[in-house]
Write an enzyme that holds these catalytic residues in place. Structure first.
Site, PDB file in Angstrom:
ATOM      1  N   LYS A 176       0.833  -1.206   0.000  1.00 46.05           N
ATOM      2  CA  LYS A 176       0.000   0.000   0.000  1.00 46.05           C
ATOM      3  C   LYS A 176       0.867   1.255   0.000  1.00 46.05           C
ATOM      4  O   LYS A 176       0.521   2.262  -0.637  1.00 46.05           O
ATOM      5  CB  LYS A 176      -0.928   0.007   1.219  1.00 46.05           C
ATOM      6  CG  LYS A 176      -1.833   1.246   1.315  1.00 46.05           C
ATOM      7  CD  LYS A 176      -2.727   1.406   0.075  1.00 46.05           C
ATOM      8  CE  LYS A 176      -3.571   2.686   0.133  1.00 46.05           C
ATOM      9  NZ  LYS A 176      -4.689   2.588   1.066  1.00 46.05           N
ATOM     10  N   LYS A 244      -0.424  11.603   6.123  1.00 47.92           N
ATOM     11  CA  LYS A 244      -0.127  10.471   7.006  1.00 47.92           C
ATOM     12  C   LYS A 244       0.535   9.339   6.233  1.00 47.92           C
ATOM     13  O   LYS A 244       1.550   8.767   6.668  1.00 47.92           O
ATOM     14  CB  LYS A 244      -1.423   9.999   7.674  1.00 47.92           C
ATOM     15  CG  LYS A 244      -1.284   8.816   8.614  1.00 47.92           C
ATOM     16  CD  LYS A 244      -1.682   7.495   7.960  1.00 47.92           C
ATOM     17  CE  LYS A 244      -3.150   7.441   7.595  1.00 47.92           C
ATOM     18  NZ  LYS A 244      -3.521   6.097   7.044  1.00 47.92           N
TER      19      LYS A 244
END
Length: 302
Positions: A176, A244
């Site tokens: 990811k 983030k």
């Protein structure tokens, strides 16, 4: 199967609806109960704390904001495996499937802690965004024991077009990060191109049409140019989420020795956006960072 689901947000809510339509019983928890309550009309059963899922669900899915949130939901007070959860070792729960995007090292730590309770952990971050969740066409990159991934894959298939096991626990999260490195850099590049077109007096809204079929054509181009040149689009995420994730990518690069200068540049752009107060703005607000006046020029001040 009876399933637990923590985090029915922009992504989680449509995933839960797909699970319900597939015939599963879904028990749902959200930090703010009122935000989960509308899913009761679709057949979901709302609970007050993550620990309430343990006695019912064989698999519990997480789709929460960050690493800290995953730890709190699983191991914190009232958590799935918290010290105050009486059924932590004796409930029906056999698997935790984490769709959140968090640090690979933390994932490996959480999986080891869950294993002490006999619980298998599958890290299964997704790609496809809110449209993919709504359409049931998400791409899922999974990490975990092969038998655990195989066991939960039919459940994930309710809202995903593809599940790819990338290796042991943590491999899904690392994949990811690769995805986010590509996506964040591409969206930043699209924003710069839109800003250049507007500065040159070209109709930036026509870029997808002009570039269709060429090397610059992509789902991201077709998704974000309208969002950067028009107002009225429903949000599909926040810049805070991108920041983030890109911070986690940068940390992974440091830990592995990977050379990622483009990620470093995008990280600085996102930090600038946060300083401008755009952390909660839609992902398309990249345009407001690289060319702030574009909001007045092209989108009526979204």
């Amino acid at each position: 199967m009876e399933i637990g689901f923590c985090g029915p947000g922009l992504m989680g809510a449509p995933m839960i609806k797909h699970l319900l339509r597939a015939g599963h019983t879904v028990w749902v928890w959200n930090r703010t109960r009122a935000k989960a309550q509308p899913l009761a009309a679709d057949g979901a059963r709302i609970v007050d704390a993550p620990r309430d899922l343990v006695a019912h669900a064989q698999a519990v899915f997480l789709c929460v904001s960050d690493t800290h949130a995953v730890e709190e939901v699983v191991f914190g007070l009232g958590g799935l495996l918290g010290e105050d959860t009486a059924d932590a070792g004796a409930g029906r729960m056999r698997w935790i499937v984490d769709h959140s995007s968090i640090a690979p090292a933390a994932t490996r730590d959480y999986a080891q802690r869950a294993a002490r309770h006999g619980i298998g952990w599958v890290d299964a971050p997704v790609s496809g965004g809110v449209p993919g969740a709504q359409a049931g066409t998400l791409a899922v990159m999974a990490g975990g024991n092969a038998a655990d991934v195989t066991a939960v894959e039919p459940l994930i298939g309710a809202y995903a077009a593809r599940v790819t096991r990338m290796g042991d626990v943590g491999a899904g999260q690392m994949t990811k990060l690769c995805n986010q490195a590509i996506v964040c850099a591409t969206v930043a590049g699209i924003a710069e191109a839109v800003g250049l077109a507007q500065a040159a007096g070209i109709d930036a809204a026509r870029l997808p049409e002009a570039l269709a079929g060429g090397w610059a054509d992509s789902v991201l181009l077709r998704t974000f140019v309208p969002r950067m040149t028009e107002s009225g689009h429903a949000p599909i995420g926040s810049l805070r989420t991108f920041q983030k994730d890109i911070d986690t990518v940068a940390e992974a690069a440091r830990a592995t020795g990977a050379v990622m200068p483009v990620v470093g540049a995008v990280q600085q752009v996102l930090r600038l956006g946060a300083a401008m107060g755009l952390g909660e703005a839609d992902l398309a607000a990249f345009i407001d960072i690289v060319r702030p006046q574009a909001s007045a020029v092209g989108r009526g001040g979204r």
